[in-house]
Design an enzyme around this catalytic site. Structure first.
Site, PDB file in Angstrom:
ATOM      1  N   ARG A 100       0.818  -1.211   0.000  1.00 51.37           N
ATOM      2  CA  ARG A 100       0.000   0.000   0.000  1.00 51.37           C
ATOM      3  C   ARG A 100       0.848   1.256   0.000  1.00 51.37           C
ATOM      4  NH1 ARG A 100      -3.169   2.014  -2.605  1.00 51.37           N
ATOM      5  NH2 ARG A 100      -4.139  -0.049  -2.586  1.00 51.37           N
ATOM      6  N   LYS A 135       1.860  25.032  -3.353  1.00 50.40           N
ATOM      7  CA  LYS A 135       0.644  24.419  -2.809  1.00 50.40           C
ATOM      8  C   LYS A 135       0.780  22.895  -2.888  1.00 50.40           C
ATOM      9  CE  LYS A 135      -2.152  28.410  -4.134  1.00 50.40           C
ATOM     10  NZ  LYS A 135      -3.232  28.931  -5.013  1.00 50.40           N
ATOM     11  N   LYS A 167       4.263  39.361  -2.717  1.00 53.12           N
ATOM     12  CA  LYS A 167       2.837  39.214  -3.013  1.00 53.12           C
ATOM     13  C   LYS A 167       2.055  40.327  -2.332  1.00 53.12           C
ATOM     14  CE  LYS A 167       1.458  35.222  -4.186  1.00 53.12           C
ATOM     15  NZ  LYS A 167       0.881  33.846  -4.212  1.00 53.12           N
ATOM     16  N   GLU A 197       4.044  40.228  -7.468  1.00 48.47           N
ATOM     17  CA  GLU A 197       2.687  39.941  -7.934  1.00 48.47           C
ATOM     18  C   GLU A 197       1.922  41.252  -8.111  1.00 48.47           C
ATOM     19  OE1 GLU A 197      -0.060  36.745  -6.131  1.00 48.47           O
ATOM     20  OE2 GLU A 197      -0.726  38.621  -5.207  1.00 48.47           O
ATOM     21  N   ASP A 218      -1.707  38.242 -11.574  1.00 46.41           N
ATOM     22  CA  ASP A 218      -2.658  37.456 -10.796  1.00 46.41           C
ATOM     23  C   ASP A 218      -4.086  37.704 -11.242  1.00 46.41           C
ATOM     24  OD1 ASP A 218      -3.348  35.667  -8.652  1.00 46.41           O
ATOM     25  OD2 ASP A 218      -4.017  37.425  -7.519  1.00 46.41           O
TER      26      ASP A 218
END
Length: 280
Positions: A100, A135, A167, A197, A218
């Site tokens: 597994r 992410k 950002k 950004e 963005d």
């Protein structure tokens, strides 16, 4: 050679095995003779792209070093349903103990590579590169990023220390786009690239005057992306992000951006259906 260095790969696999084997494998121990042997093949049950095979192989080897494990494909190889991916032979109990964990790595990472390949195919001929974001699943970033590259994707920043990425919250906390870029340039020296950004074309103009290496556009509309490419005139690498999926990525790429970053490559890739079949 593994895409992920062994000193990075081995602790990840050990943690996964420890999680699964913390109480032993009561089923295999109770149902199978201690000296029983077997040969099993990991096989693709649908088309896709192979990835994570080093993780799968190491899962078997760490459970029982005497198992004979052979990779029949390499990361990045295309798969059709029915293709054999790897083979393992030796003690039947220990094969089942690792089954597994090996499949979890291979199905997930092959899913990441397969989804990436679909995005890469969707933008073929445009010049745009498909790239992942941060992410990623905690603890699996190195493997997921390698799987993206196996699927034809382009590397992005791996961790916070790799490059400056300014950002919206950095901009808000530092006093503005130009101020943030100037501070980053002074702190980072000549070896560190700077990305910023922007959300609007007006912000783009401010950023271009400040001279970053990369500008992340963005959630721009396709019309705004085309205008951004015109205004940029090749001064910075343009990266598009936000609202990207398989139905929109081609249109984004056709506007002339250099890179399209897609979080879904790592946080939402469906597993590729692989199975481990014991041979009679």
């Amino acid at each position: 050679m593994s895409a992920v260095p062994y000193p990075v790969l081995e602790p990840i696999i050990r943690r996964a095995l420890e999680e699964d084997l913390s109480g032993g494998d009561v089923t295999s121990l109770s149902c199978i003779d201690a000296d029983a042997t077997a040969r099993a093949v990991m096989r693709a049950r649908e088309a896709g792209v192979a990835a994570g095979l080093d993780a799968a192989l190491l899962s078997f080897r760490l459970v029982e070093p005497s198992l004979r494990v052979e990779a029949l494909k390499r990361d990045g190889d295309p798969l059709e349903g029915g293709d054999d991916v790897l083979a393992v032979s030796g003690n039947a109990r220990t094969i089942l103990m690792a089954e597994r964990t090996a499949l979890n790595f291979a199905t997930h990472l092959s899913g990441v590579a397969s989804l990436t390949a679909r995005y890469v195919e969707a933008v073929a001929g445009t010049g745009a590169k498909i790239s992942p974001t941060r992410k990623t699943l905690p603890g699996l970033r190195a493997l997921q990023k390698a799987a993206v590259e196996a699927g034809g994707g382009s590397p992005h920043r791996f961790a916070l220390g790799d490059a400056v990425m300014i950002k919206d919250n950095h901009i808000a906390a530092s006093g503005g786009i130009a101020e943030a870029i100037e501070r980053a340039r002074k702190a980072g020296g000549h070896m560190r690239r700077i990305s910023v950004e922007v959300d609007t074309l007006d912000q783009l103009d401010i950023a271009l005057d400040a001279g970053p290496d990369v500008i992340l556009l963005d959630n721009f509309s396709n019309k705004a992306l085309a205008e951004a490419v015109t205004r940029n005139q090749g001064r910075a690498v343009l990266e598009a992000s936000g609202g990207v999926n398989l139905s929109t990525v081609r249109g984004i790429a056709e506007r002339g951006v250099d890179v399209i970053s897609v979080g879904a490559l790592t946080h939402s890739a469906p597993a590729l259906d692989l199975g481990l079949d014991f041979e009679a």
